[in-house]
Write an enzyme that holds these catalytic residues in place. Structure first.
Site, PDB file in Angstrom:
ATOM      1  N   TRP A 151     -22.414  35.375 -58.737  1.00 23.84           N
ATOM      2  CA  TRP A 151     -22.791  33.927 -58.614  1.00 23.84           C
ATOM      3  C   TRP A 151     -24.234  33.665 -59.226  1.00 23.84           C
ATOM      4  CZ3 TRP A 151     -20.562  29.830 -56.740  1.00 23.84           C
ATOM      5  CH2 TRP A 151     -21.230  28.804 -56.147  1.00 23.84           C
ATOM      6  N   SER A 178     -33.651  35.547 -54.814  1.00 25.94           N
ATOM      7  CA  SER A 178     -33.040  34.373 -54.677  1.00 25.94           C
ATOM      8  C   SER A 178     -33.539  32.811 -54.740  1.00 25.94           C
ATOM      9  CB  SER A 178     -32.182  34.390 -53.379  1.00 25.94           C
ATOM     10  OG  SER A 178     -30.928  34.145 -53.619  1.00 25.94           O
ATOM     11  N   HIS A 199     -26.051  41.320 -53.645  1.00 26.34           N
ATOM     12  CA  HIS A 199     -27.196  40.278 -53.509  1.00 26.34           C
ATOM     13  C   HIS A 199     -27.951  40.487 -52.594  1.00 26.34           C
ATOM     14  CE1 HIS A 199     -29.172  36.559 -54.234  1.00 26.34           C
ATOM     15  NE2 HIS A 199     -28.978  35.820 -53.064  1.00 26.34           N
ATOM     16  N   LYS A 204     -36.606  31.508 -57.335  1.00 26.76           N
ATOM     17  CA  LYS A 204     -36.681  30.395 -58.051  1.00 26.76           C
ATOM     18  C   LYS A 204     -38.058  29.674 -57.978  1.00 26.76           C
ATOM     19  CE  LYS A 204     -31.851  29.123 -56.615  1.00 26.76           C
ATOM     20  NZ  LYS A 204     -30.906  29.905 -57.165  1.00 26.76           N
TER      21      LYS A 204
END
Ligand code: GCU
Length: 411
Positions: free
Chosen positions: A340, A249, A390, A253
């Site tokens: 998402w 998540s 997720h 990044k």
């Protein structure tokens, strides 16, 4: 008649595939002068630095290259950890003699059954080292934490011990002969808009010769991963050429930006990193630049927000970030229940990074077709979408372990 909605801020995410507007992706191989990269040398000397600089300017901010005087202190060494399967080492990393408040507490597990140097997975954790494994010798982080299990008023409690253990199957990883290293990202910078005021961006600004607003939270988290790598590379039990970066998540990044910034990482694994990570941002599906910069303004450099309602003007997209990992093995993973993060946008990003891998003679995801769940695809860029929400699951780790094993065998 003018429609007033045309002027309203877009705040809701588009989650309907049919409503994705048309978009154009920049070609990672097209140089500033319009010519196309045809050799690895052109890529390494001209195009790669050019694209990297575009990410510094527009997305994550300048990445400081000033060397720091680090020192390391082993604070705990347990050769009988995890039912004697592992040696657990806790190490404090210092960066500046004048300000010893800037610290990283690295938690390192090494397999006991293997002699000599081992490959090590490195990843940051969300809630403190105490959350990845239930072990009372691991101090509970006193730093600000985001909401989560065992977190009360943004601080970790005893109830957070081992609360993330399912995302960190350390015993399984150790039993396959790999080490695991992790630290808490909140030590580097609290994950809130004013976190920079007390974090490394302020604490180390004179040492690193960079003003806090020249970079971002994502930038400093990535930088911290590189410093953890500095430690690992000189630990005599770690194979310095096989430090495998993994992030989930928001931490995915940061892992991608760290992997792009530091070629010493052997491999990068992005687990559902989504917007600002592996997912395309010009493709308006799921979280978008407008939403992410509004909710998390500190994650990126201020410039990024200027593209919020004008992604067409952004000179890069995230497939170009992935291309900066080439020719190193890269794993991009999505989850079906995590729309998402835009699974299809993550796949298309991986797919569009492929030409750069091909330049190196390496195969990428190898298909134009969005794969079905639990059908991993690809050689040097591997992709899967699994069913479920997720999260980081044992399914995800099993794929990563197989991927690493395969690439190690090919070396
Ligand atoms: C939020 C955010 C995402 C991020 C995620 C996470 O959902 O919008 O961009 O990846 O948090 O870090 O879990």
């Amino acid at each position: 008649l003018f429609s007033i909605t045309a002027f309203a801020q877009r705040t809701e995410a588009n989650l309907t595939e049919a409503n994705v507007p048309a978009y154009t992706l920049p070609d990672p191989l097209q140089m500033a002068d319009g010519k196309t990269v045809t050799t690895v040398q052109q890529w390494n000397k001209v195009q790669r630095p050019y694209i990297y600089h575009l990410f510094e300017t527009n997305v994550y901010g300048r990445f400081p290259r000033t060397p720091v005087q680090m020192s390391f202190k082993v604070t705990s060494l347990n050769p009988y950890a995890l039912d004697s399967l592992a040696t657990c080492k806790q190490i404090t990393l210092y960066f500046n003699r004048a300000d010893t408040n800037a610290q990283i507490h690295l938690l390192l597990y090494l397999p006991n059954k293997v002699r000599g140097q081992v490959p090590v997975f490195l990843g940051m954790n969300f809630y403190g080292n105490q959350s990845v494994v239930d072990d009372t010798t691991i101090p509970i982080t006193p730093h600000y934490t985001v909401k989560g299990p065992g977190i009360v008023d943004n601080h970790a409690t005893e109830a957070s011990r081992g609360a993330q253990a399912s995302q960190w199957p350390i015993k399984d990883i150790i039993s396959r002969g790999y080490g695991v290293a992790t630290f808490f990202y909140g030590e580097v910078e609290a994950d809130k808009p004013d976190g920079w005021q007390t974090g490394f961006r302020t604490q180390l600004k004179d040492v690193l010769h960079i003003e806090p607003q020249e970079w971002s939270a994502m930038g400093v988290w990535a930088w911290a991963l590189c410093r953890a790598l500095d430690y690992l590379r000189q630990d005599r039990r770690v194979n310095e050429d096989l430090v495998l970066l993994m992030g989930h998540s928001r931490l995915g990044k940061a892992a991608l930006w760290a992997g792009a910034s530091d070629p010493r990482f052997a491999m990068v694994i992005s687990n559902e990193s989504g917007e600002g990570g592996a997912a395309l941002s010009k493709r308006d599906y799921g979280e978008n630049i407008e939403i992410i910069t509004r909710n998390f303004p500190h994650w990126f450099v201020a410039n990024y927000k200027t593209f919020a309602n004008n992604t067409a003007a952004l000179p890069v997209d995230q497939h170009m970030l992935l291309s900066l990992i080439a020719p190193r093995p890269l794993y991009v993973a999505s989850a079906e229940g995590d729309q998402w993060s835009d699974p299809r946008g993550e796949f298309l990003s991986a797919r569009n990074a492929e030409p750069v891998y091909k330049l190196f003679g390496k195969e990428g995801v190898g298909t134009e077709t969005f794969p079905h769940v639990q059908q991993p695809t690809g050689e040097f860029i591997r992709y899967h979408i699994r069913s479920g929400k997720h999260d980081v699951t044992s399914y995800d780790w099993e794929q990563y372990l197989q991927f690493v094993g395969k690439h190690m065998a090919m070396r």
